[in-house]
Motif scaffolding. Structure first.
Motif, PDB file in Angstrom:
ATOM      1  N   HIS A 101      10.810   8.469  -1.170  1.00 24.98           N
ATOM      2  CA  HIS A 101      10.687   9.129   0.138  1.00 24.98           C
ATOM      3  C   HIS A 101       9.421   9.985   0.168  1.00 24.98           C
ATOM      4  O   HIS A 101       9.493  11.218   0.221  1.00 24.98           O
ATOM      5  CB  HIS A 101      11.901  10.030   0.397  1.00 24.98           C
ATOM      6  CG  HIS A 101      13.226   9.370   0.188  1.00 24.98           C
ATOM      7  ND1 HIS A 101      13.781   8.508   1.104  1.00 24.98           N
ATOM      8  CD2 HIS A 101      14.104   9.443  -0.858  1.00 24.98           C
ATOM      9  CE1 HIS A 101      14.955   8.082   0.654  1.00 24.98           C
ATOM     10  NE2 HIS A 101      15.165   8.627  -0.534  1.00 24.98           N
ATOM     11  N   GLN A 159      19.192  15.876   4.557  1.00 20.25           N
ATOM     12  CA  GLN A 159      19.405  15.775   3.120  1.00 20.25           C
ATOM     13  C   GLN A 159      19.686  17.147   2.516  1.00 20.25           C
ATOM     14  O   GLN A 159      20.536  17.281   1.639  1.00 20.25           O
ATOM     15  CB  GLN A 159      18.192  15.144   2.438  1.00 20.25           C
ATOM     16  CG  GLN A 159      18.411  14.827   0.971  1.00 20.25           C
ATOM     17  CD  GLN A 159      19.522  13.818   0.747  1.00 20.25           C
ATOM     18  OE1 GLN A 159      19.567  12.778   1.407  1.00 20.25           O
ATOM     19  NE2 GLN A 159      20.437  14.117  -0.175  1.00 20.25           N
ATOM     20  N   ASP A 169       7.398  10.776   2.457  1.00 18.79           N
ATOM     21  CA  ASP A 169       7.234  11.642   3.622  1.00 18.79           C
ATOM     22  C   ASP A 169       8.194  12.832   3.631  1.00 18.79           C
ATOM     23  O   ASP A 169       8.174  13.625   4.562  1.00 18.79           O
ATOM     24  CB  ASP A 169       7.380  10.831   4.909  1.00 18.79           C
ATOM     25  CG  ASP A 169       8.716  10.110   5.004  1.00 18.79           C
ATOM     26  OD1 ASP A 169       9.403   9.963   3.968  1.00 18.79           O
ATOM     27  OD2 ASP A 169       9.077   9.687   6.121  1.00 18.79           O
ATOM     28  N   TRP A 170       9.026  12.971   2.616  1.00 21.86           N
ATOM     29  CA  TRP A 170       9.841  14.183   2.483  1.00 21.86           C
ATOM     30  C   TRP A 170       8.997  15.377   2.040  1.00 21.86           C
ATOM     31  O   TRP A 170       9.387  16.524   2.253  1.00 21.86           O
ATOM     32  CB  TRP A 170      10.942  13.973   1.446  1.00 21.86           C
ATOM     33  CG  TRP A 170      12.117  13.161   1.913  1.00 21.86           C
ATOM     34  CD1 TRP A 170      12.221  12.436   3.060  1.00 21.86           C
ATOM     35  CD2 TRP A 170      13.353  12.995   1.213  1.00 21.86           C
ATOM     36  NE1 TRP A 170      13.438  11.821   3.127  1.00 21.86           N
ATOM     37  CE2 TRP A 170      14.166  12.143   1.997  1.00 21.86           C
ATOM     38  CE3 TRP A 170      13.847  13.461   0.009  1.00 21.86           C
ATOM     39  CZ2 TRP A 170      15.451  11.772   1.611  1.00 21.86           C
ATOM     40  CZ3 TRP A 170      15.137  13.093  -0.385  1.00 21.86           C
ATOM     41  CH2 TRP A 170      15.931  12.256   0.413  1.00 21.86           C
ATOM     42  N   LEU A 213      15.793  20.815  -2.001  1.00 12.40           N
ATOM     43  CA  LEU A 213      15.600  19.395  -1.705  1.00 12.40           C
ATOM     44  C   LEU A 213      15.675  18.551  -2.978  1.00 12.40           C
ATOM     45  O   LEU A 213      16.174  17.419  -2.960  1.00 12.40           O
ATOM     46  CB  LEU A 213      14.257  19.171  -1.016  1.00 12.40           C
ATOM     47  CG  LEU A 213      13.933  17.731  -0.605  1.00 12.40           C
ATOM     48  CD1 LEU A 213      14.984  17.183   0.358  1.00 12.40           C
ATOM     49  CD2 LEU A 213      12.545  17.642   0.009  1.00 12.40           C
ATOM     50  N   PRO A 261       8.567  21.620   1.332  1.00  8.70           N
ATOM     51  CA  PRO A 261       8.733  20.226   1.791  1.00  8.70           C
ATOM     52  C   PRO A 261       8.295  20.093   3.247  1.00  8.70           C
ATOM     53  O   PRO A 261       7.975  21.083   3.906  1.00  8.70           O
ATOM     54  CB  PRO A 261      10.239  19.987   1.647  1.00  8.70           C
ATOM     55  CG  PRO A 261      10.735  21.063   0.759  1.00  8.70           C
ATOM     56  CD  PRO A 261       9.842  22.237   0.964  1.00  8.70           C
ATOM     57  N   GLU A 313      14.973  13.755   8.289  1.00  2.56           N
ATOM     58  CA  GLU A 313      15.649  13.295   7.076  1.00  2.56           C
ATOM     59  C   GLU A 313      15.727  14.418   6.042  1.00  2.56           C
ATOM     60  O   GLU A 313      16.725  14.540   5.315  1.00  2.56           O
ATOM     61  CB  GLU A 313      14.913  12.101   6.476  1.00  2.56           C
ATOM     62  CG  GLU A 313      15.066  10.808   7.244  1.00  2.56           C
ATOM     63  CD  GLU A 313      14.425   9.647   6.496  1.00  2.56           C
ATOM     64  OE1 GLU A 313      14.126   9.807   5.291  1.00  2.56           O
ATOM     65  OE2 GLU A 313      14.224   8.592   7.112  1.00  2.56           O
ATOM     66  N   VAL A 314      14.672  15.217   5.939  1.00  7.88           N
ATOM     67  CA  VAL A 314      14.660  16.330   4.985  1.00  7.88           C
ATOM     68  C   VAL A 314      15.756  17.324   5.338  1.00  7.88           C
ATOM     69  O   VAL A 314      16.512  17.786   4.474  1.00  7.88           O
ATOM     70  CB  VAL A 314      13.278  17.008   4.970  1.00  7.88           C
ATOM     71  CG1 VAL A 314      13.327  18.314   4.180  1.00  7.88           C
ATOM     72  CG2 VAL A 314      12.233  16.072   4.374  1.00  7.88           C
ATOM     73  N   ASN A 367      10.572  17.057   9.167  1.00  6.26           N
ATOM     74  CA  ASN A 367      11.144  15.721   8.995  1.00  6.26           C
ATOM     75  C   ASN A 367      12.671  15.794   9.128  1.00  6.26           C
ATOM     76  O   ASN A 367      13.336  16.472   8.333  1.00  6.26           O
ATOM     77  CB  ASN A 367      10.760  15.176   7.616  1.00  6.26           C
ATOM     78  CG  ASN A 367      11.186  13.739   7.410  1.00  6.26           C
ATOM     79  OD1 ASN A 367      12.156  13.269   7.993  1.00  6.26           O
ATOM     80  ND2 ASN A 367      10.467  13.028   6.548  1.00  6.26           N
ATOM     81  N   THR A 384      18.712  16.516  -4.583  1.00  2.53           N
ATOM     82  CA  THR A 384      19.091  15.160  -4.173  1.00  2.53           C
ATOM     83  C   THR A 384      19.386  14.304  -5.414  1.00  2.53           C
ATOM     84  O   THR A 384      18.579  14.271  -6.347  1.00  2.53           O
ATOM     85  CB  THR A 384      17.952  14.515  -3.365  1.00  2.53           C
ATOM     86  OG1 THR A 384      17.675  15.342  -2.226  1.00  2.53           O
ATOM     87  CG2 THR A 384      18.336  13.119  -2.916  1.00  2.53           C
TER      88      THR A 384
END
Length: 708
Positions: A233, A276, A235-236, A186, A266, A272-273, A270, A189
């Motif tokens: 972010h 990503q 909440d990641w 993660l 992480p 989004e996680v 989520n 990114t």
């Protein structure tokens, strides 16, 4: 009439096909136009080693052809031999070399015992192979380098090790992107490079206090990336104890805490996680490795981080909050993530193979989430840490192996290609100079019935060591060469009899001292098995004398017969310098693993060799303070005294292997060094002493007294 015609014809099926007969060539190699590098390498090897064995060049007679075929599994091969032609068929290009070296080993009797041993063979004027079909299929996927990892070893040794792997039938690595920690995946990114440099500079300015004992480059960059992304972010990242925490493997302290924060996976629930991480994989794959690695293996692994996000959504699939050592808590949660991301990775990248690790606190088969098989392009790697290597996995009396066997069986029944991740290179001892080959081969045979591939990657470790490292890393692989060699043999001939193969190999390796050294190996093997103790993954450092070697070597009368056999072997080999050199290697490891572990312990010297910790700060989750060197009787009582400064909740744990006595809990709260003491009655064989702390603490003047 038919019967008479057959007798008159005299058609007796040919039993063997000669490549060389009575010093004359009987076959020649045919390389088709456009043949690949592996075919050329295989053909050249057959010609060169046949000449080395017989002195004859393959120049005429039966043609030997190499053919790509789809009806051969994995990296197996088929050899169809007749006087008309010899055809070697394979699906995977490297398998042509496996086939040739199989013929050279089994029928020309050329052995490459370990990377530094060279070739062992006797000259002959003939070389033949059986007529008919030879078909061999090894396990579907065999990890890594049994003799070593060329990426670590000195450049000049890489070919030596790679050649040894191929000659002994080991897979010489599919292109890999490595083992990928979910948290750091993660953190790939993209972030603003200017902001990243500023954050790294600020962290490095406080390096001694924040990342003590951690590499500045890795830890500082990972922490900086987390800080930047957490602002954008939050909440990641995992929600633990009411706050968002980092997720990098580089930031933890021995598995649980880093120096400022707890670390965790992480927030994998989520969306989004997940999206990503998929983007990060593809970006990294195509930007860094695509041109050089058209065939890639990618590992999804959480490694040694046992802490997971505890937000409401994640907790729907987690068994409980907090960290409970190696206890399973996250299998459902982890496989919910793997089921989502793996098929998307495979669909986006047709050259990819995924290894999903069942590791640490997510090893067990899930209860709520069904793992979805994805064919041959996705493997499950089952980690067997905690198992015993003296007892087989099918031994019902070994408490350590029963749950491991159950885990392997459940995963093998789920429809995945299954690999195991063995921890043989982390069993107790200075260099693991033990003799448990028979157990391992029995396990290989059992794995074979379950269509499970053993983890050769952890079988023996690096041959030349990791640069300048302790004794174990420099010698462990050499001390266990025979284990690796036998593994290579049984990969291809799983039904062979262990005792027959073992005795033949030892006799050939030790040459003029074969009889004495075979007896030596079998004697120490019997002593190991007679004791009846378990030998699990070691809780102590590499290089430490641990309980198992001590409990075997320290028993009265064990050493003398082995010493006499070594002495007799040297006499038998007095005119054989090669055999003497090999015996000297055994002598060296026998001395450090057996003789040095033998003296009986007394209460006075019980913790004589423990690590000194005076005036050192330790912010790790646990500190290995001391193991004991020799074999000892039961410890009845221990009295511990020490001085501490700081504030921390301490847990003092005494272990025998992985068995704990109830811990002693103490709170330390002192602005200056203050004396603490306690007594414990462990009633176990000599323990390993571990100190667990939750935060910074200064320790000194540790004293441990024992009553036996």
């Amino acid at each position: 009439m038919v019967f008479a015609a057959m007798v008159f014809c005299g058609c007796v099926p040919e039993k063997e096909v000669f490549l060389v007969r009575d010093g004359a060539p009987q076959a020649h190699v045919v390389i088709d136009a456009g043949a690949g590098e592996s075919v050329t390498n295989a053909a050249n090897a057959l010609v060169e080693w046949t000449k080395t064995k017989t002195g004859v060049e393959l120049t005429g007679g039966t043609p030997i052809r190499f053919r790509l075929a789809d009806d051969v599994k994995h990296d197996g091969f088929r050899i169809d031999a007749s006087k008309k032609e010899i055809v070697v068929s394979a699906k995977e290009p490297r398998a042509f070399e496996y086939a040739v070296y199989y013929l050279l080993n089994r029928y020309a009797e050329i052995d490459w015992f370990h990377p530094e041993s060279g070739a062992d063979f006797e000259k002959a004027d003939s070389f033949s192979i059986p007529a008919g079909t030879i078909a061999r299929t090894p396990p579907p996927w065999r990890q890594g380098h049994v003799a070593g990892n060329p990426a670590v070893n000195p450049k000049e040794s890489r070919k030596l090790i790679s050649d040894w792997n191929v000659r002994n039938g080991f897979y010489d690595r599919k292109n890999r992107m490595g083992g990928h920690i979910i948290g750091e995946w993660l953190l790939w990114t993209p972030v603003d490079e200017g902001e990243l440099k500023k954050e790294i500079a600020a962290i490095n300015a406080d390096f001694a206090g924040v990342f003590k004992q951690k590499p500045a480059t890795d830890a500082a960059e990972m922490y900086a990336r987390w800080k930047i992304l957490a602002k954008q972010h939050p909440d990641w990242f995992a929600f633990v104890d009411g706050k968002r925490v980092p997720c990098s493997q580089q930031l933890i302290g021995n598995g649980h805490y880093n120096y400022l924060h707890r670390t965790a996976m992480p927030c994998l629930s989520n969306p989004e996680v997940r999206e990503q991480m998929l983007k990060n994989y593809l970006r990294r794959r195509h930007s860094l490795w695509y041109a050089e690695m058209p065939d890639v293996n990618f590992s999804i692994i959480c490694d040694d981080q046992p802490c997971w996000c505890e937000c409401d959504q994640c907790m729907k699939l987690l068994k409980f909050k907090g960290m409970n050592g190696g206890e399973d808590k996250a299998s459902d949660y982890y496989w919910d993530f793997v089921n989502w991301i793996a098929p998307r990775m495979l669909a986006a990248d047709p050259t990819l193979t995924v290894n999903a690790y069942a590791y640490q606190s997510h090893r067990a088969f899930p209860n709520k989430v069904k793992p979805v098989p994805l064919g041959d392009r996705m493997n499950v790697v089952v980690c067997t840490h905690g198992r015993c290597f003296v007892h087989t996995l099918t031994n019902e009396t070994c408490a350590a192996n029963v749950p491991v066997r159950k885990m392997v069986e459940e995963w093998s029944a789920a429809g995945f290609p299954v690999l195991t991740f063995e921890y043989m290179c982390q069993t107790p001892g200075m260099c693991d100079y033990f003799f448990w080959e028979k157990t391992w081969i029995e396990d290989m045979k059992w794995y074979h019935t379950k269509n499970v591939s053993h983890g050769a990657g952890g079988l023996i470790g690096p041959w030349f060591g990791f640069y300048k490292t302790p004794y174990f890393d420099q010698n462990g692989a050499k001390a266990r060469w025979f284990l690796a060699y036998l593994t290579g043999h049984f990969d291809w001939d799983i039904d062979d009899d262990f005792d027959t193969v073992r005795d033949r190999m030892l006799s050939k390796y030790y040459r003029s001292a074969g009889r004495e050294m075979t007896a030596y190996h079998k004697y120490l093997e019997s002593k190991l098995y007679d004791v009846g103790l378990c030998m699990p993954y070691s809780d102590t450092e590499h290089g430490a004398h641990d309980l198992f070697s001590q409990s075997v070597a320290g028993r009265p009368g064990v050493l003398e017969p082995a010493q006499k056999l070594l002495a007799a072997a040297k006499i038998a080999a007095k005119d054989d310098p090669v055999a003497l050199e090999r015996i000297a290697m055994d002598e060296k490891y026998f001395q450090v693993e057996w003789e040095a572990a033998a003296p009986l312990v007394t209460a006075e010297n019980l913790f004589k060799n423990m690590r000194k910790l005076d005036d050192q700060k330790h912010g790790e989750n646990y500190i290995y303070i001391g193991g004991v060197k020799p074999y000892a009787p039961i410890v009845k009582k221990l009295k511990v005294q020490f001085k501490a400064k700081g504030k921390a909740a301490c847990r003092f744990v005494f272990k025998h292997g992985r068995n704990e006595v109830p811990p002693v809990l103490l709170d330390v709260d002192a602005t200056d060094f203050k004396a603490y003491s306690f007594e414990i009655r462990p009633n176990i064989v000599v323990p390993t002493f571990l100190l667990f702390v939750t935060d910074w603490l200064e320790l000194k003047d540790i004293d441990i007294r024992a009553e036996l």
